[in-house]
Design a protein around this motif. Sequence first.
Motif, PDB file in Angstrom:
ATOM      1  N   GLY A   1      20.976  82.139 143.939  1.00 17.32           N
ATOM      2  CA  GLY A   1      21.791  82.470 142.774  1.00 17.32           C
ATOM      3  C   GLY A   1      22.747  83.606 143.062  1.00 17.32           C
ATOM      4  N   THR A   2      22.274  84.627 143.773  1.00 17.92           N
ATOM      5  CA  THR A   2      23.138  85.741 144.160  1.00 17.92           C
ATOM      6  C   THR A   2      24.296  85.247 145.015  1.00 17.92           C
ATOM      7  OG1 THR A   2      21.238  87.242 144.127  1.00 17.92           O
ATOM      8  CG2 THR A   2      23.205  87.983 145.294  1.00 17.92           C
ATOM      9  N   LEU A   3      23.989  84.374 145.969  1.00 13.48           N
ATOM     10  CA  LEU A   3      25.043  83.812 146.813  1.00 13.48           C
ATOM     11  C   LEU A   3      26.085  83.075 145.980  1.00 13.48           C
ATOM     12  CD1 LEU A   3      26.145  83.178 149.651  1.00 13.48           C
ATOM     13  CD2 LEU A   3      24.632  81.173 149.689  1.00 13.48           C
ATOM     14  N   SER A   4      25.633  82.317 144.988  1.00 13.22           N
ATOM     15  CA  SER A   4      26.577  81.575 144.145  1.00 13.22           C
ATOM     16  C   SER A   4      27.472  82.515 143.343  1.00 13.22           C
ATOM     17  CB  SER A   4      25.809  80.634 143.204  1.00 13.22           C
ATOM     18  OG  SER A   4      25.132  81.344 142.180  1.00 13.22           O
ATOM     19  N   TYR A   5      26.946  83.681 142.932  1.00 15.69           N
ATOM     20  CA  TYR A   5      27.769  84.648 142.208  1.00 15.69           C
ATOM     21  C   TYR A   5      28.944  85.116 143.056  1.00 15.69           C
ATOM     22  CZ  TYR A   5      23.775  85.169 138.993  1.00 15.69           C
ATOM     23  OH  TYR A   5      22.765  84.955 138.095  1.00 15.69           O
ATOM     24  N   TYR A   6      28.688  85.313 144.338  1.00 14.77           N
ATOM     25  CA  TYR A   6      29.736  85.807 145.226  1.00 14.77           C
ATOM     26  C   TYR A   6      30.705  84.697 145.638  1.00 14.77           C
ATOM     27  CZ  TYR A   6      27.685  90.444 145.713  1.00 14.77           C
ATOM     28  OH  TYR A   6      27.233  91.721 145.462  1.00 14.77           O
ATOM     29  N   LEU A   7      30.200  83.472 145.718  1.00  9.31           N
ATOM     30  CA  LEU A   7      31.072  82.356 146.104  1.00  9.31           C
ATOM     31  C   LEU A   7      31.993  81.935 144.958  1.00  9.31           C
ATOM     32  CD1 LEU A   7      28.589  80.097 148.115  1.00  9.31           C
ATOM     33  CD2 LEU A   7      30.403  81.560 149.029  1.00  9.31           C
ATOM     34  N   VAL A   8      31.468  81.935 143.733  1.00  6.98           N
ATOM     35  CA  VAL A   8      32.254  81.512 142.562  1.00  6.98           C
ATOM     36  C   VAL A   8      32.108  82.578 141.468  1.00  6.98           C
ATOM     37  CG1 VAL A   8      32.726  79.628 140.933  1.00  6.98           C
ATOM     38  CG2 VAL A   8      31.718  79.115 143.161  1.00  6.98           C
ATOM     39  N   PRO A   9      32.765  83.708 141.612  1.00  4.38           N
ATOM     40  CA  PRO A   9      32.628  84.770 140.604  1.00  4.38           C
ATOM     41  C   PRO A   9      33.221  84.361 139.266  1.00  4.38           C
ATOM     42  CG  PRO A   9      34.296  85.341 142.236  1.00  4.38           C
ATOM     43  CD  PRO A   9      33.630  84.112 142.734  1.00  4.38           C
ATOM     44  N   ALA A  10      32.469  84.578 138.210  1.00  4.53           N
ATOM     45  CA  ALA A  10      32.916  84.255 136.847  1.00  4.53           C
ATOM     46  C   ALA A  10      32.058  85.038 135.864  1.00  4.53           C
ATOM     47  CB  ALA A  10      32.812  82.758 136.581  1.00  4.53           C
ATOM     48  N   ASP A  11      32.622  85.297 134.683  1.00  4.21           N
ATOM     49  CA  ASP A  11      31.905  86.079 133.670  1.00  4.21           C
ATOM     50  C   ASP A  11      31.174  85.215 132.660  1.00  4.21           C
ATOM     51  OD1 ASP A  11      32.812  88.410 134.838  1.00  4.21           O
ATOM     52  OD2 ASP A  11      34.563  88.570 133.519  1.00  4.21           O
ATOM     53  N   GLY A  12      31.689  84.032 132.381  1.00  5.71           N
ATOM     54  CA  GLY A  12      31.068  83.169 131.383  1.00  5.71           C
ATOM     55  C   GLY A  12      31.933  83.039 130.149  1.00  5.71           C
ATOM     56  N   PRO A  13      31.753  81.974 129.365  1.00  5.68           N
ATOM     57  CA  PRO A  13      32.601  81.710 128.191  1.00  5.68           C
ATOM     58  C   PRO A  13      32.598  82.832 127.160  1.00  5.68           C
ATOM     59  CG  PRO A  13      31.286  79.788 128.743  1.00  5.68           C
ATOM     60  CD  PRO A  13      30.788  80.897 129.609  1.00  5.68           C
ATOM     61  N   ILE A  14      31.460  83.473 126.928  1.00  2.00           N
ATOM     62  CA  ILE A  14      31.381  84.485 125.889  1.00  2.00           C
ATOM     63  C   ILE A  14      32.299  85.667 126.183  1.00  2.00           C
ATOM     64  CG2 ILE A  14      29.384  85.582 126.992  1.00  2.00           C
ATOM     65  CD1 ILE A  14      30.231  85.448 123.228  1.00  2.00           C
ATOM     66  N   TYR A  15      32.557  85.945 127.452  1.00  2.71           N
ATOM     67  CA  TYR A  15      33.423  87.059 127.828  1.00  2.71           C
ATOM     68  C   TYR A  15      34.847  86.588 128.123  1.00  2.71           C
ATOM     69  CZ  TYR A  15      28.842  89.178 128.338  1.00  2.71           C
ATOM     70  OH  TYR A  15      27.572  89.620 128.100  1.00  2.71           O
ATOM     71  N   ALA A  16      35.013  85.346 128.561  1.00  2.00           N
ATOM     72  CA  ALA A  16      36.339  84.838 128.893  1.00  2.00           C
ATOM     73  C   ALA A  16      37.045  84.216 127.684  1.00  2.00           C
ATOM     74  CB  ALA A  16      36.232  83.791 130.002  1.00  2.00           C
ATOM     75  N   ASN A  17      36.276  83.767 126.702  1.00  2.00           N
ATOM     76  CA  ASN A  17      36.860  83.090 125.530  1.00  2.00           C
ATOM     77  C   ASN A  17      36.015  83.406 124.303  1.00  2.00           C
ATOM     78  OD1 ASN A  17      38.615  81.457 124.121  1.00  2.00           O
ATOM     79  ND2 ASN A  17      37.808  79.528 124.895  1.00  2.00           N
ATOM     80  N   ALA A  18      35.935  84.696 123.970  1.00  2.00           N
ATOM     81  CA  ALA A  18      34.984  85.188 122.972  1.00  2.00           C
ATOM     82  C   ALA A  18      35.205  84.610 121.581  1.00  2.00           C
ATOM     83  CB  ALA A  18      35.043  86.713 122.912  1.00  2.00           C
ATOM     84  N   SER A  19      36.433  84.266 121.225  1.00  2.00           N
ATOM     85  CA  SER A  19      36.715  83.798 119.867  1.00  2.00           C
ATOM     86  C   SER A  19      35.956  82.518 119.517  1.00  2.00           C
ATOM     87  CB  SER A  19      38.214  83.570 119.695  1.00  2.00           C
ATOM     88  OG  SER A  19      38.689  82.572 120.583  1.00  2.00           O
ATOM     89  N   LYS A  20      35.548  81.763 120.522  1.00  2.00           N
ATOM     90  CA  LYS A  20      34.799  80.529 120.275  1.00  2.00           C
ATOM     91  C   LYS A  20      33.423  80.808 119.680  1.00  2.00           C
ATOM     92  CE  LYS A  20      37.599  77.328 121.921  1.00  2.00           C
ATOM     93  NZ  LYS A  20      38.065  76.193 121.097  1.00  2.00           N
ATOM     94  N   PHE A  21      32.962  82.051 119.747  1.00  2.00           N
ATOM     95  CA  PHE A  21      31.582  82.369 119.358  1.00  2.00           C
ATOM     96  C   PHE A  21      31.521  83.373 118.207  1.00  2.00           C
ATOM     97  CE2 PHE A  21      31.990  81.271 123.804  1.00  2.00           C
ATOM     98  CZ  PHE A  21      31.093  80.239 123.925  1.00  2.00           C
ATOM     99  N   TRP A  22      32.653  83.638 117.579  1.00  2.00           N
ATOM    100  CA  TRP A  22      32.678  84.596 116.480  1.00  2.00           C
ATOM    101  C   TRP A  22      31.956  84.092 115.236  1.00  2.00           C
ATOM    102  CZ3 TRP A  22      38.548  86.291 116.862  1.00  2.00           C
ATOM    103  CH2 TRP A  22      38.682  87.151 117.966  1.00  2.00           C
ATOM    104  N   ASP A  23      31.807  82.781 115.119  1.00  2.00           N
ATOM    105  CA  ASP A  23      31.160  82.241 113.911  1.00  2.00           C
ATOM    106  C   ASP A  23      29.637  82.242 114.006  1.00  2.00           C
ATOM    107  OD1 ASP A  23      31.194  80.372 115.928  1.00  2.00           O
ATOM    108  OD2 ASP A  23      31.399  78.643 114.583  1.00  2.00           O
ATOM    109  N   LEU A  24      29.092  82.680 115.132  1.00  2.00           N
ATOM    110  CA  LEU A  24      27.634  82.715 115.279  1.00  2.00           C
ATOM    111  C   LEU A  24      27.051  83.945 114.596  1.00  2.00           C
ATOM    112  CD1 LEU A  24      27.170  81.656 119.033  1.00  2.00           C
ATOM    113  CD2 LEU A  24      26.928  80.236 116.985  1.00  2.00           C
ATOM    114  N   PRO A  25      25.848  83.824 114.019  1.00  2.00           N
ATOM    115  CA  PRO A  25      25.228  84.991 113.384  1.00  2.00           C
ATOM    116  C   PRO A  25      24.733  85.986 114.424  1.00  2.00           C
ATOM    117  CG  PRO A  25      23.703  83.146 113.396  1.00  2.00           C
ATOM    118  CD  PRO A  25      25.014  82.618 113.919  1.00  2.00           C
ATOM    119  N   LYS A  26      24.400  87.164 113.969  1.00  2.00           N
ATOM    120  CA  LYS A  26      23.874  88.188 114.870  1.00  2.00           C
ATOM    121  C   LYS A  26      22.429  87.841 115.231  1.00  2.00           C
ATOM    122  CE  LYS A  26      26.800  92.011 113.339  1.00  2.00           C
ATOM    123  NZ  LYS A  26      27.550  92.014 114.606  1.00  2.00           N
ATOM    124  N   THR A  27      22.190  87.628 116.504  1.00  2.00           N
ATOM    125  CA  THR A  27      20.852  87.290 117.002  1.00  2.00           C
ATOM    126  C   THR A  27      20.533  88.204 118.179  1.00  2.00           C
ATOM    127  OG1 THR A  27      21.743  85.653 118.543  1.00  2.00           O
ATOM    128  CG2 THR A  27      21.133  84.874 116.339  1.00  2.00           C
TER     129      THR A  27
END
Length: 375
Positions: free
Chosen positions: A225-251
Amino acid sequence: MTTTRPARVTETAVPAAKPPAREKRLGPVLVLAGSVAVLTMGLAIFGAQRLDLPLRDPDGWLGPSWIRMPLIVAVCLAIDVIPRVAWRIRKDAWRGWQATLRSVRDVTTERWPLRRLAPVLAMVAFFYLTYVGYRNLKNFLPFLDTGNNDRALIALDRVLLFGADPADVLHTLLGTGASAYVLSWVYMVFLVFVPVSVVASLVWSKTLSHGMWYVTALCLNWALGTLSYYLVPADGPIYANASKFWDLPKTNAEGLQFGLWFNRGSVLLDAAASGKVSGIAAFASLHTSIIFTAALVMQLVKVRRLFLWAIWVYFALVVLATVYFGWHYIVDDIAGVVIGYVAVAAGAYASGNGHLMRRGGTKPEVVTARAPRST
């Protein structure tokens, strides 16, 4: 007086008693797990020196891992020993505290001779070192100019769903009410599942090599998994496209996402003073890979059907949760399954359980003598 010659007694071959099952050689699996631990921790130490960053022992709401793991080991050993001591006392009647202490000593030495306890403790140590190395290597990512692949992964997700966004699809199908709280609980249980499953598989498994197999596979999960982080670095949808998740409740899942973002900012501001580690990385999903590893090992060693159904249902819910909350892209989960399978296969052959990876393959624990011919 005449004597008669006694009739010749026909000798019949008597089958030998069935020998006890041979214990699998644990050397190869210990070498593999130990090598992964040394390599992962060694790279973390090297990276910390090159980047002039502190090497940290990661902790969480369950406490520091160097306290958490020994404590879980002690609890699981106690759960294994105490009921047997209680049964012995009940059977023989209670004869005072000295007799009870002797029973504890006897049961402990019977259940946990050094030849069994030593590899268990070694595997727990290897797991701990691999995990610490993994967390520190993940912490180094923000300090390296490795690029970012979030846009490409977002585009790939939409290709896989014929133009639709995975989060929009799940929020529409499942809603953003009660399902969010259920999936949040599913995601957060992972934090307890991993350390408990490590120790439980080593302490409570009837076949020690099965527990060694599982823990070795987990170590490989962290490393790959660590190797994959370095080969394909990415933050994830919640950080790259946060507006898609604004309608979710606080959990709790949303709180963890905010906490990780805050930790990354603190580490970038002053890594030494923050006392934190950055834990943001999307590709591949180790939630998916590790639960898939657990489910696959349980299926291959043929645990009870109830537990098998439970772990596969949990795996499916974890995959849903990773996309629902924007932790991961679809391809992250696919990569997680691939990593999990590779880790399980490597651990199987190192632990002497490679025959279980071959469909329908069986391998006897002992070689029995050929049955004698009937006359």
